[in-house]
Design an enzyme around this catalytic site. Structure first.
Site, mmCIF file in Angstrom:
data_model
loop_
_atom_site.group_PDB
_atom_site.id
_atom_site.type_symbol
_atom_site.label_atom_id
_atom_site.label_comp_id
_atom_site.label_asym_id
_atom_site.label_seq_id
_atom_site.Cartn_x
_atom_site.Cartn_y
_atom_site.Cartn_z
ATOM 1 N N LYS A 162 0.812 -1.220 0.000
ATOM 2 C CA LYS A 162 0.000 0.000 0.000
ATOM 3 C C LYS A 162 0.845 1.271 0.000
ATOM 4 C CE LYS A 162 -0.765 0.199 5.019
ATOM 5 N NZ LYS A 162 -0.032 1.442 5.250
ATOM 6 N N THR A 163 2.002 1.243 0.687
ATOM 7 C CA THR A 163 2.861 2.436 0.689
ATOM 8 C C THR A 163 3.382 2.714 -0.711
ATOM 9 O OG1 THR A 163 3.536 1.931 2.971
ATOM 10 C CG2 THR A 163 4.874 3.514 1.753
ATOM 11 N N ASP A 189 -3.789 7.321 4.358
ATOM 12 C CA ASP A 189 -3.282 5.990 4.678
ATOM 13 C C ASP A 189 -4.015 5.464 5.923
ATOM 14 O OD1 ASP A 189 -1.737 3.713 4.669
ATOM 15 O OD2 ASP A 189 0.057 4.664 5.478
ATOM 16 N N GLU A 190 -4.115 4.149 6.054
ATOM 17 C CA GLU A 190 -4.735 3.511 7.234
ATOM 18 C C GLU A 190 -6.111 4.102 7.530
ATOM 19 O OE1 GLU A 190 -3.341 0.966 8.290
ATOM 20 O OE2 GLU A 190 -1.161 1.121 8.331
ATOM 21 N N ARG A 237 1.851 -10.740 10.568
ATOM 22 C CA ARG A 237 3.185 -10.151 10.805
ATOM 23 C C ARG A 237 4.280 -11.116 10.343
ATOM 24 N NH1 ARG A 237 1.817 -5.942 9.993
ATOM 25 N NH2 ARG A 237 -0.139 -6.991 9.541
ATOM 26 N N GLN A 268 -7.949 -4.938 9.463
ATOM 27 C CA GLN A 268 -6.882 -4.570 10.397
ATOM 28 C C GLN A 268 -7.274 -3.380 11.276
ATOM 29 O OE1 GLN A 268 -2.606 -5.032 9.136
ATOM 30 N NE2 GLN A 268 -3.479 -4.980 7.082
#
Length: 765
Positions: free
Chosen positions: A33-34, A217-218, A634, A252
């Site tokens: 995503k970044t 973002d997020e 993770r 998330q």
């Protein structure tokens, strides 16, 4: 252009090159995503659709903002320093500094981090004789921040009882205190900015026209006010609004306890009539078995927007599951597996131990220490939160804004200078009488107390005079000496580390000056340049002067003010940062955004993970399941899960059932490293919460179990009992005999409990 886009997969390419319309990008864990966000910005600029100043990019951590600007600098030959890329709080700070008059704030307003805010509330309660047992300071702080996160001032809250009415009153008093002292807390930064833009139409329209492309973002972590803030800047419902490009993952969303509203994603899709919804499902992090476990688990949540992670990396190794007899055995197993990983060439920094609660870390820490394995625990104080650093910051705050009462009280008698409690009480009385700050009230205090307090004021004024032409790093060095902090810690037995931390502030100031564009020799006290000097355009509309906050901090703030804001914002950034050559230990919440080759998820027991409070909260279990999803994703290569039949927590031994999440994981992806059947209540795949056990004397369900007799200290299955804490219940299983006998009891509304019969005070009904 081809170089910019050539490394993108089809989903990423589609997202990056979307037309200038609002879009929702569902970005799964490890899906890049970044890369999508930064490439989207670079593509918009390179294709001439927007200038760098027309971009507003919002992140949730300073680390993410720095990562974005670093990548952009590598992609395009542009100066990112003046671009609006940052956290919600950082961007609001920037806007309020520029428009401080319209926001009714002094330009040198200072930011209270959470520690400072709590201190300010404690001071407020004490000054107004409020019982801090009936109104604990943390509860008052949560109430105030919760109201602000919803966009509510005290006069807009309709209290439902006397206690809440008192909290509303304290909220108003707290706001008045902050305004008087020229300070704002984190929630205030956002609320004050939202109120400013809401009421000032020319200012709002100016920024709406400027920011034609807003990227977030997020997005799943936004709270109600942050979403309103974004809608305001995007011009939702107004003509000439910009496009909102939201990137997030509803699976998330794990910060409901901080006010995050996962429903904002669905609301955005509905309210902005989003036609462009793209799912990034290609995972570049984890092997197949890990992703299968994550996908199957999260599918149990309802109201998902829905996606399924996939990988080209192959199935990899199955998820290893271990059932330990106790938390000590669990810790020892982690040690043995860690040693095996290191022997196989794994880096210690690529081994992470995750837990639901910080209380779990003690046993594992002890085991690592005993085994001589270096480890690092997250959750400790960040640099700018350490006591000695906070003391130094308080001296700097008084030099920049002497009316900050929190800073004044922190250091007025530290290091000790003979100013006791009675002197402070006399000063507080004078400040209340004359309605001024503590600093300004000093001349009104007579006698020895006035003399001692006057000496402290002279110390601050003398330091300000001495340093007025000094650059920021030099100013910091002088203040550390003049304040007496360095000399004080030199007398402490273990003061070397504190002195090292204080001296590190000089380095931090040097780095800050370089990164923010302040000249190396620029005086730290130098006020902001005028509009003409800074080149900031002036927009006159409806008789209002509007400044554009496009320029770097160096043009709107003094180096000292900017550094103090930076320190407060950094202290509030709570994301962990990996990297030390040591085993990494942290809560699952702290691990979000990180990834490791080898991950242990510990304490997978009912009541611990999922947490026992989740069953009492609406949507609580689904939030816990999302947290488990985050924990699983993770891991890159190896994932370990473990649980213990008994665990010592908060001084009590708990007898546990394995987490319900095990029944939601695909068996073909799991490899059990210990026998699954070690006790009666672990024997059944069907879990007790799926089997409603009737209370005393109801029907045949219990009668069928009575046949399974046990020598459990005279107790029998099906017997009705009463417990002082859990109420009435029925014994559904017994294991062991004598002093080792344990009973599994269904207490109805209190849930299923496992009690040691030699300890538990049960009564027969």
């Amino acid at each position: 252009m081809q170089n910019l886009l050539h490394n993108l997969n089809d989903e990423q390419l589609a997202a990056v090159t979307l037309p200038a319309q609002s879009a929702l990008i569902l970005a799964g864990a490890g899906s890049g995503k970044t890369r999508v966000l930064t490439t989207r910005i670079a593509w918009l600029i390179q294709t001439g659709q927007v200038s760098p100043s027309g971009i507003l990019a919002v992140t949730f951590t300073n680390k993410a903002a720095k990562e974005m600007t670093t990548r952009l600098s590598a992609m395009l030959p542009i100066n990112t320093r003046g671009m609006w890329i940052g956290t919600f709080h950082g961007l609001c700070n920037r806007l309020l500094r520029t428009h401080h008059r319209d926001a009714a704030l002094p330009q040198t307003f200072q930011i209270l981090d959470s520690q400072d805010q709590l201190s300010a509330i404690k001071r407020l309660l004490k000054a107004n004789n409020v019982d801090d047992e009936k109104f604990p300071p943390k509860d008052v702080m949560y109430f105030i921040n919760g109201a602000k996160d919803q966009g509510l001032r005290a006069d807009k809250i309709d209290p439902y009882n006397a206690d809440e009415r008192k909290k509303v009153e304290l909220y108003q008093m707290y706001d008045d205190q902050c305004q008087r002292e020229g300070v704002v807390d984190f929630a205030e930064l956002l609320l004050r900015t939202y109120e400013l833009l809401s009421r000032n139409q020319p200012l709002r329209q100016h920024y709406q026209q400027r920011f034609q492309h807003i990227l977030v973002d997020e997005f799943q972590d936004t709270n109600d006010l942050q979403y309103k803030w974004l809608k305001l800047l995007a011009g939702h419902g107004e003509q000439g609004g910009g496009a909102l490009f939201a990137v997030g993952d509803d699976d998330q969303s794990i910060y409901a306890f901080r006010g995050a509203n996962v429903g904002n994603m669905s609301a955005f899709e509905r309210e902005f009539h989003v036609k462009n919804l793209i799912k990034l499902e290609q995972n570049y992090r984890s092997h197949g078995h890990i992703l299968d476990a994550a996908n199957v688990l999260i599918a149990n949540n309802s109201k998902r927007l829905g996606k399924n992670l996939r990988t080209d990396a192959g199935h990899g190794e199955p998820v290893r599951v271990y059932e330990a007899s106790s938390d000590l055995a669990e810790a020892q197993w982690i040690i043995e597996e860690t040693k095996n990983l290191i022997a196989d060439g794994a880096s210690r920094s690529e081994i992470a131990v995750l837990y639901r609660s910080n209380a779990q870390s003690r046993v594992i820490e002890h085991a690592l220490f005993s085994a001589g394995i270096p480890y690092h625990v997250y959750g400790g104080l960040r640099y700018f939160q350490r006591a000695e650093v906070k003391h130094a910051i308080a001296y700097l705050q008084l030099m920049d804004n002497p009316h900050n009462d929190s800073a004044f009280l922190r250091v007025v008698n530290f290091p000790t200078r003979g100013i006791g409690l009675r002197s402070i009480e006399a000063l507080q009385a004078a400040a209340d009488q004359h309605r001024v700050s503590l600093y300004a009230a000093v001349p009104y205090v007579m006698g020895k107390a006035g003399s001692s307090l006057g000496g402290f004021v002279k110390l601050i004024e003398g330091a300000r005079f001495e340093t007025q032409q000094m650059a920021l790093p030099e100013l910091v060095r002088v203040v550390l000496e003049a304040s007496g902090l360095l000399a004080h810690y030199q007398t402490e037995k273990e003061g070397a580390d504190r002195i090292e931390n204080l001296e590190q502030m000089v380095s931090a100031a040097t780095q800050f000056v370089a990164e923010e564009g302040f000249g190396q020799g620029a005086p730290a006290h130098l006020g902001p340049r005028s509009q003409e000097q800074s080149g900031l355009p002036v927009v006159n509309e409806d008789g209002l002067e509007i400044l554009d906050a496009d320029a770097p901090l160096a043009t709107v703030m003094s180096p000292l003010s900017a550094f103090l804001s930076h320190a407060s914002l950094e202290a509030g950034d709570n994301q962990a940062t990996a990297g030390q050559e040591a085993v990494q230990m942290m809560t699952v919440h702290s691990a979000k955004g990180l990834e490791f080759n080898n991950v242990f998820i510990t304490g997978l027991e009912e009541g611990l993970f999922p947490h026992e409070s989740s069953s009492r909260e609406d949507g609580g279990v689904e939030e816990e399941r999302r947290l488990m999803y985050v924990a699983i994703t993770r891991a890159r290569q190896r994932l370990y899960m473990c649980f213990a039949q008994t665990r010592m927590l908060h001084g009590q031994t708990r007898y546990n059932m394995k987490s319900r999440f095990f029944d939601e994981l695909p068996e073909e992806s799991l490899k059990w490293l210990s026998p699954k059947v070690q006790s009666h209540w672990f024997a059944n795949k069907k879990t007790p919460w799926d089997d409603v056990v009737p209370l005393a004397g109801s029907d045949n369900a219990i009668a069928q179990k009575i046949a399974h007799k046990s020598a459990g200290a005279g107790w029998r299955i099906g017997e009705s009992v009463a417990h002082g804490k859990f109420g009435e219940g029925v014994i559904v299983n017994i294991e062991g005999s004598g002093t080792n006998a344990r009973a599994q009891i269904n207490f109805g509304s209190s849930g299923m409990k496992v009690l040691d019969l030699s300890i538990a005070k049960l009564e027969r009904i």
